[in-house]
Design a protein around this motif. Sequence first.
Motif, PDB file in Angstrom:
ATOM      1  N   ASP A 102       0.826  -1.212   0.000  1.00  0.00           N
ATOM      2  CA  ASP A 102       0.000   0.000   0.000  1.00  0.00           C
ATOM      3  C   ASP A 102       0.856   1.256   0.000  1.00  0.00           C
ATOM      4  O   ASP A 102       0.544   2.228  -0.700  1.00  0.00           O
ATOM      5  N   ARG A 105       2.438   1.582  -3.466  1.00  0.00           N
ATOM      6  CA  ARG A 105       1.407   1.983  -4.439  1.00  0.00           C
ATOM      7  C   ARG A 105       1.120   3.486  -4.327  1.00  0.00           C
ATOM      8  O   ARG A 105       0.981   4.178  -5.327  1.00  0.00           O
ATOM      9  N   ARG A 109       1.743   6.221  -7.105  1.00  0.00           N
ATOM     10  CA  ARG A 109       0.613   7.012  -7.589  1.00  0.00           C
ATOM     11  C   ARG A 109       0.926   8.508  -7.544  1.00  0.00           C
ATOM     12  O   ARG A 109       0.661   9.231  -8.490  1.00  0.00           O
ATOM     13  N   SER A 114       0.201   6.953 -13.687  1.00  0.00           N
ATOM     14  CA  SER A 114      -0.277   6.143 -14.811  1.00  0.00           C
ATOM     15  C   SER A 114       0.766   5.069 -15.109  1.00  0.00           C
ATOM     16  O   SER A 114       1.953   5.267 -14.882  1.00  0.00           O
ATOM     17  N   PRO A 115       0.297   3.941 -15.633  1.00  0.00           N
ATOM     18  CA  PRO A 115       1.192   2.820 -15.878  1.00  0.00           C
ATOM     19  C   PRO A 115       2.247   3.166 -16.938  1.00  0.00           C
ATOM     20  O   PRO A 115       2.020   4.036 -17.786  1.00  0.00           O
ATOM     21  N   SER A 145      -0.235  -4.291 -11.001  1.00  0.00           N
ATOM     22  CA  SER A 145      -1.621  -3.901 -10.699  1.00  0.00           C
ATOM     23  C   SER A 145      -1.969  -2.602 -11.416  1.00  0.00           C
ATOM     24  O   SER A 145      -3.108  -2.417 -11.834  1.00  0.00           O
ATOM     25  N   ALA A 146      -0.999  -1.718 -11.586  1.00  0.00           N
ATOM     26  CA  ALA A 146      -1.259  -0.468 -12.320  1.00  0.00           C
ATOM     27  C   ALA A 146      -1.581  -0.774 -13.771  1.00  0.00           C
ATOM     28  O   ALA A 146      -2.484  -0.170 -14.359  1.00  0.00           O
ATOM     29  N   GLU A 147      -0.865  -1.728 -14.353  1.00  0.00           N
ATOM     30  CA  GLU A 147      -1.106  -2.094 -15.750  1.00  0.00           C
ATOM     31  C   GLU A 147      -2.452  -2.782 -15.904  1.00  0.00           C
ATOM     32  O   GLU A 147      -3.148  -2.574 -16.898  1.00  0.00           O
ATOM     33  N   GLN A 148      -2.859  -3.578 -14.919  1.00  0.00           N
ATOM     34  CA  GLN A 148      -4.166  -4.234 -14.981  1.00  0.00           C
ATOM     35  C   GLN A 148      -5.298  -3.231 -14.852  1.00  0.00           C
ATOM     36  O   GLN A 148      -6.370  -3.414 -15.417  1.00  0.00           O
ATOM     37  N   ASP A 149      -5.063  -2.153 -14.107  1.00  0.00           N
ATOM     38  CA  ASP A 149      -6.091  -1.127 -13.921  1.00  0.00           C
ATOM     39  C   ASP A 149      -6.275  -0.260 -15.152  1.00  0.00           C
ATOM     40  O   ASP A 149      -7.261   0.450 -15.275  1.00  0.00           O
ATOM     41  N   ASP A 150      -5.311  -0.281 -16.083  1.00  0.00           N
ATOM     42  CA  ASP A 150      -5.387   0.555 -17.290  1.00  0.00           C
ATOM     43  C   ASP A 150      -5.935  -0.292 -18.429  1.00  0.00           C
ATOM     44  O   ASP A 150      -5.248  -1.157 -18.964  1.00  0.00           O
ATOM     45  N   PRO A 151      -7.174  -0.052 -18.866  1.00  0.00           N
ATOM     46  CA  PRO A 151      -7.788  -0.902 -19.896  1.00  0.00           C
ATOM     47  C   PRO A 151      -7.115  -0.774 -21.260  1.00  0.00           C
ATOM     48  O   PRO A 151      -7.249  -1.653 -22.096  1.00  0.00           O
TER      49      PRO A 151
END
Length: 164
Positions: A102, A105, A109, A114-115, A145-151
């Motif tokens: 955490d 992250r 952030r 952004s990834p 996790s940042a890359e997974q959050d970016d569609p």
Amino acid sequence: MGFAAPSLKGRALRLLAQREHSRAELQAKLARHVQEGDDLAAVLDELEARDFINAARVADSVVNRRAARLGTQRVVQELRSKGLDEALVRATAERLKDSEFDRAREVWRRRFGSPPHSLQERARQTRFLLARGFGGDTVRRVLGSAEQDDPGLDAPGGFAGDEG
């Protein structure tokens, strides 16, 4: 008529009023002020006996000041540099491990937000987090996790729909 130099105890109390200091830190800072007849060890023993010097408070102080911006490895390094007992350093590191992801992250952030969209950018973000003392596994999890959050991002360095 000149002023008398502050006593070792006076200097120590002034330093302790500014922030928590470990015994080793105070010893190093006060050593150059020792005069003939002064007993630095006795002064430090008295301050420790009266709980003015408290290693657990020093560790808590470092965690409160630094953990939000640094990884466990860097905090541990700082605790060791203050001459704290190894058992206390290890116990503090264990406490920090639960919040490592955490904290990393949040640092990521605030700095990037952004990834990474290229391998060079991923390397730059990785170096940034590693330099702040976050572990390699934590850094991989944060960036993953940042890359997974970016569609719009399909894989590290690639975009959805990019065919090779």
